[in-house]
Design an enzyme around this catalytic site. Structure first.
Site, PDB file in Angstrom:
ATOM      1  N   ILE A 107       0.713  -1.147  -0.092  1.00  0.00           N
ATOM      2  CA  ILE A 107      -0.081   0.158   0.046  1.00  0.00           C
ATOM      3  C   ILE A 107       0.875   1.223   0.045  1.00  0.00           C
ATOM      4  O   ILE A 107       1.855   1.301   0.510  1.00  0.00           O
ATOM      5  CB  ILE A 107      -0.885   0.034   0.891  1.00  0.00           C
ATOM      6  CG1 ILE A 107      -1.906   1.201   1.067  1.00  0.00           C
ATOM      7  CG2 ILE A 107      -0.337  -0.166   2.602  1.00  0.00           C
ATOM      8  CD1 ILE A 107      -2.894   0.987   2.157  1.00  0.00           C
ATOM      9  N   CYS A 108       0.358   2.360  -0.705  1.00  0.00           N
ATOM     10  CA  CYS A 108       0.854   3.687  -0.606  1.00  0.00           C
ATOM     11  C   CYS A 108       2.542   3.432  -1.360  1.00  0.00           C
ATOM     12  O   CYS A 108       2.553   2.809  -2.326  1.00  0.00           O
ATOM     13  CB  CYS A 108       1.069   4.263   0.751  1.00  0.00           C
ATOM     14  SG  CYS A 108       1.535   5.845   0.747  1.00  0.00           S
ATOM     15  N   ASN A 109       3.580   3.885  -0.525  1.00  0.00           N
ATOM     16  CA  ASN A 109       4.773   3.956  -0.881  1.00  0.00           C
ATOM     17  C   ASN A 109       5.432   2.419  -1.161  1.00  0.00           C
ATOM     18  O   ASN A 109       6.546   2.249  -1.758  1.00  0.00           O
ATOM     19  CB  ASN A 109       5.898   4.421  -0.079  1.00  0.00           C
ATOM     20  CG  ASN A 109       5.643   6.008  -0.466  1.00  0.00           C
ATOM     21  OD1 ASN A 109       5.177   6.513  -1.312  1.00  0.00           O
ATOM     22  ND2 ASN A 109       6.080   7.010   0.679  1.00  0.00           N
ATOM     23  N   ALA A 161      -2.447  -0.816  -3.078  1.00  0.00           N
ATOM     24  CA  ALA A 161      -3.587   0.084  -2.900  1.00  0.00           C
ATOM     25  C   ALA A 161      -2.824   1.521  -2.895  1.00  0.00           C
ATOM     26  O   ALA A 161      -1.673   1.631  -2.791  1.00  0.00           O
ATOM     27  CB  ALA A 161      -4.159  -0.106  -1.754  1.00  0.00           C
TER      28      ALA A 161
END
Length: 202
Positions: A107-109, A161
């Site tokens: 998720i994210c980074n 995500a």
């Protein structure tokens, strides 16, 4: 097969991105599960406490050196550590996980890190926008056509995500893990998405 879910926390990790999935693993709507299907475990660079972006300190269960060979899933929790050299220690862990057909969530980074090392080149995926994936991935990210502009995307055993999608990320991971029936996972998602008062009107 081990029932451990391994969450990778790098320094300055975004703790809120793991909240929904880890909570659903450990408890139901009433209380902590007596016999959960899976168990949450933390992996960090060392066994020293690792600090979140909010300043909370978590004591890891495993270091990069002591990660077990057998586990149910690997979850790359976002945060600022993924753009630092310490993240290099995760590359071999993720590569082994994918080679063994393990479930991998990012998720994210964490998703940007996956793009940077070519781990998203054979699957549909998302992240913090296509431009960030291209920026992080450079010439090693060759699957721009596989990018889906969605909160969370699941393709086979890979779940990705963006950083605002902790709940959607949890839903997709819980479905891939078969943590509960699809109906109950959907109910968990809708309850947290809509809120108590909407879900249970007077």
């Amino acid at each position: 097969m081990s029932n451990e879910i391994l969450y990778i926390f790098l320094p300055d990790y975004a703790e809120h991105e793991a909240v929904y999935v880890s909570q659903a693993i450990a408890s139901d709507e009433f209380a902590l599960k007596e016999t959960p299907k899976y168990v949450n475990k933390i992996v960090a660079p060392t066994l020293d406490p690792v600090k979140s972006i909010s300043g909370f300190r978590t004591l890891p269960d495993y270091s990069f050196e002591t990660v077990p060979d057998d586990y149910a899933a690997l979850v790359l929790v976002g945060g600022f550590g993924w753009s630092t050299p310490v993240a290099d220690g995760v590359v071999a862990i993720v590569r082994r996980a994918i080679e063994k057909g393990k479930i991998v969530g990012a998720i994210c980074n964490g998703a940007s890190f996956m793009a940077k090392h070519g781990f998203l080149n054979a699957v549909k995926h998302t992240g913090n926008g296509l431009e960030q994936l291209k920026f992080w991935g450079g010439c090693d990210y060759t699957n721009t056509d596989g990018y889906v502009h969605a909160q969370a995307v699941s393709d086979g055993n890979i779940v990705t995500a963006n950083g605002s999608a902790a709940l959607e990320f949890a839903k997709e991971l819980l479905l891939v893990l078969q943590n509960d029936t699809p109906e109950r996972i959907e109910m968990y998602y809708q309850f947290n998405k809509q809120g108590f008062c909407t879900f249970f009107p007077n």
